[in-house]
Design an enzyme around this catalytic site. Sequence first.
Site, PDB file in Angstrom:
ATOM      1  CE1 TYR A 279       5.062  -3.592   7.390  1.00  0.00           C
ATOM      2  CE2 TYR A 279       6.646  -5.106   6.407  1.00  0.00           C
ATOM      3  CZ  TYR A 279       6.367  -3.956   7.132  1.00  0.00           C
ATOM      4  OH  TYR A 279       7.387  -3.177   7.607  1.00  0.00           O
ATOM      5  CD  GLU A 283       3.395  -1.378  -1.588  1.00  0.00           C
ATOM      6  OE1 GLU A 283       3.907  -0.284  -1.300  1.00  0.00           O
ATOM      7  OE2 GLU A 283       2.928  -2.151  -0.724  1.00  0.00           O
ATOM      8  CG  HIS A 307      -4.030  -1.225   0.377  1.00  0.00           C
ATOM      9  ND1 HIS A 307      -4.479  -0.010   0.848  1.00  0.00           N
ATOM     10  CD2 HIS A 307      -2.679  -1.204   0.526  1.00  0.00           C
ATOM     11  CE1 HIS A 307      -3.460   0.701   1.276  1.00  0.00           C
ATOM     12  NE2 HIS A 307      -2.352  -0.007   1.086  1.00  0.00           N
ATOM     13  CD  GLU A 308      -0.683  -4.510  -0.257  1.00  0.00           C
ATOM     14  OE1 GLU A 308       0.217  -3.825  -0.778  1.00  0.00           O
ATOM     15  OE2 GLU A 308      -1.019  -4.387   0.934  1.00  0.00           O
ATOM     16  CG  HIS A 311       0.514   0.238  -3.003  1.00  0.00           C
ATOM     17  ND1 HIS A 311       0.823   1.542  -2.665  1.00  0.00           N
ATOM     18  CD2 HIS A 311       0.173  -0.380  -1.835  1.00  0.00           C
ATOM     19  CE1 HIS A 311       0.687   1.706  -1.360  1.00  0.00           C
ATOM     20  NE2 HIS A 311       0.282   0.558  -0.830  1.00  0.00           N
ATOM     21  CD  GLU A 330       0.884   2.381   2.049  1.00  0.00           C
ATOM     22  OE1 GLU A 330      -0.269   2.025   1.757  1.00  0.00           O
ATOM     23  OE2 GLU A 330       1.882   1.660   1.842  1.00  0.00           O
ATOM     24  CG  ASP A 388      10.183   0.289   9.660  1.00  0.00           C
ATOM     25  OD1 ASP A 388       9.123   0.503   9.033  1.00  0.00           O
ATOM     26  OD2 ASP A 388      10.876  -0.726   9.486  1.00  0.00           O
ATOM     27  CE1 TYR A 396      -1.084   1.069   4.423  1.00  0.00           C
ATOM     28  CE2 TYR A 396       0.098   2.179   6.181  1.00  0.00           C
ATOM     29  CZ  TYR A 396       0.039   1.201   5.214  1.00  0.00           C
ATOM     30  OH  TYR A 396       1.101   0.358   5.045  1.00  0.00           O
TER      31      TYR A 396
END
Length: 643
Positions: A279, A283, A307-308, A311, A330, A388, A396
Site C-alpha cells: 500500500y 494507518e 491521509h494516514e 486516520h 476512507e 478485499d 475514498y
Amino acid sequence: MADIAVDTATQANYTEIATDNVAFDWVIDFDAKILSGSATHKMIVKNDGVQKAIFDTGDLDISKITVDGQIVQYDVKPKHPVMGAALHVTLPSGLKLGRSVTVKIDYKTTEECTALQWLDKNQTQGKTFPYLFSQCQPIYARALAPLQDTPSNKIKYSAKVSSVLPVLLSARLVSPSPDVPHDGKIIGKDVVTYTFTQPVPIPSYLIAIAVGNVRYRPFPKPEGKQWTSGIWAEPETIDAAYWEFSEDTTRFLAQEEEIVTPYKFGVYDLLVLPPSFPYGGMENACMTFLTPTLLTGDRTLVDVVVHELTHSWFGNGVTHANPSHFWLNEGWTTYIERVLQQVLHSPAERGFAYVIGSKALYDSLKEYESRPKYQRLVISFDEGEDPDDAYSSIPYEKGANFILYLERTLGGLDVFLPYVKDYVENFIGRSITTAQWKDHLYAYWQKNGGAEKIKALDSVDWDAWFYGEGVQLPVHLEYDLTLAEKAYKLAERWDAARQTEVSHLDFKESDLKDFNSNQIVVFLEKLQSYPPLPSELVLHLGHLYHLDSTNNAEIRLRFYGVAFADTVSPAAKTYALQASKWVIGDDGSGVIKGRMKFCRPVFRAVAKVDKDLAVTSWEKGKTGFHPIARKLIEKVQCLRQIV
C-alpha cells in the site's frame, strides 16, 4: 435506510463475550520464518451463560489453551477460504454478565500466513539483514494471532517481542530506548526483548509488527504538544526519509488537532518499509507504515502522510463497524486530508487534490461495471465474502465527494467544520454504521440549524449516494481548477499534435520546468481522456520529458497509462517489457514496485498487450510480493486462466 450491522467476515461471538485487552508474548525466528508465542485475552462476558469463546484464526498452529489458568478443550473448525478457521474454546459454566475471563492461547504462525511477509536480506535496502512486516487490514489479523477479528470490537494490547533485529509495533515503545539501536547489542546476533503498550482501544486490523535493521530519528516537536513524532527507516534511507517528511508531519498533525480534536495516541511515528509493502500507507496506530515510492525528493507526495495521520481520528478513532461501512473510514479521511490542504496551503490545492483523485475514481467505477454492487458506498456483503474484492478508490473518492457535497449543501466549510468536530467528539472510540452516522448528522443540524438545514438534508438523494451504481457520481461537482489549467493546456497541445510529424513538433523538455509532480500526473491523466496517441508521439513524449525513466512512481504509472491506451500499438509492445521490469526487476528476483496501486494496473495492462510476457514475468517474481498483493494480482482477468 436499512442498517447493515452484522460483520459477515468474522466467525467470532463478540456479542456474547468480547476481548477487552490482549497481551502478546512473541519470539521472532527468521531462520524458520515463524512468529511463535502466546496471546492472552482478558475477556468480558456479554451474555449470561455463554459456553464458549470463538476466535478467528488463519493458518495458525495452536498448541495449548488455558482459561483462568486451567487447561481446557478447544476445537479448530474447518477452514473457510476467506474467513479462516473458527477457534472454539470451552468456557467455565455459569458465567454471568460482566464477569472477566482470561484465555491464554499458545500458538505459532505457519508458512501460509497471509498477514506476514518475510523478506530475504537482498529484498531490503541494506542487503545485509532480513525483514518482517505485517498487513492486517481488512481481515488478516487472524493470521497473525487468534483474535475476534472485527472492527466492531476495539481492544487494548501489550506485547513482549524477542528478536535479533529491532522490533516496531503499532503501540508505544516502552523499552529499549529508540535512541539506542537494539539496546546497544549486536544487530542480527543478540536477542533483545522489546516491550510495548497500546492503552487506546483499537480495531484488530490496526495491530501491526515490523522487524528489521531500522533506525529512528525524531521530528522537532511543536511547542506545547504532549505527543512525539519521528521517522523509522533502514540506515540507507533514513536521511532521505527524514528530509521528505520532517517539514510537514508535525505541522499537519498540530493543525488537525485544531480542526478536529486532540490527538489521542501519544506517539505518531512513520516507518518507511521495503519496496514490497503493498500500500501507499497503512494507518497502524502510533506507527504509519509507508511505501518507499513516496521518497521523491521534492515532498510532493506527503499528502499520503496527511491521509494516514488523519486516520487517527477517522478510522482509528471513529471506526467503521464492519466492511460494509468502510467508506466512513476512507471517505472522511480523504475529505479531511483535503481540508488540511486548503487550510495550510490554499483552496486551489484542495480543488487540485479532487482533480487528481477523479481519474482514479472513474477508473475504479468502470472496472467494476461487471460487479456493480462494488460501485456503491454502502456494500451488502454475503456471509464469508472477501471484502478485499471491493477494495478500490471508490470508498475514498466517492466518499470524499459525498461529504464535499454535504458541506456545500449545508452552507460551506466554515459552517461545516463545527459539525465535523462534534461528529468526532460524539463517536471517537466507537465503531459505527452508516445509519448511526446519518442519524447523528440529522440530530446535529436539527439542533444547530433547524428547519432550514433539515430541508437541505432532505434534498439529498441518500439512496443514490449510498447504493447508487454506474460510472458517474449522483451529482456533478465542480472543483477549483487553478493548478490544473496549465496541465490541461499542455495535454491539449499534445492531443492537437497527433497529425504532426515528430520532427516538426515544437515541444521542449522545458515544458515541464514549472510543473510539480502532481501537475505532471494531471497532465498525463488528461492525455488519457483523449483518443490514444500515435506510437511515434508516445515514444517522443516518453523520451522528451524522461517519463519512461523517471523515478517518480506516480508519474511513471500515468505515463504507462498513456502508452498502453492502444494495446496493439508498437509503443505498447515497446513499453510492455519495460513496465514488467519496472515492477519486478530485470531478472524477476526482487520486487521493485510492490505497492498495489502500481503493480496491479501494470500487470493488468501488460497482460492485455502481451499475455505470455505477463505470465512469464509474474511466475519469475511473484514470491517477492506480499501475500495480499499476490492474491489480488492473481485475480487479474487476463492471468486467471494460467497463473
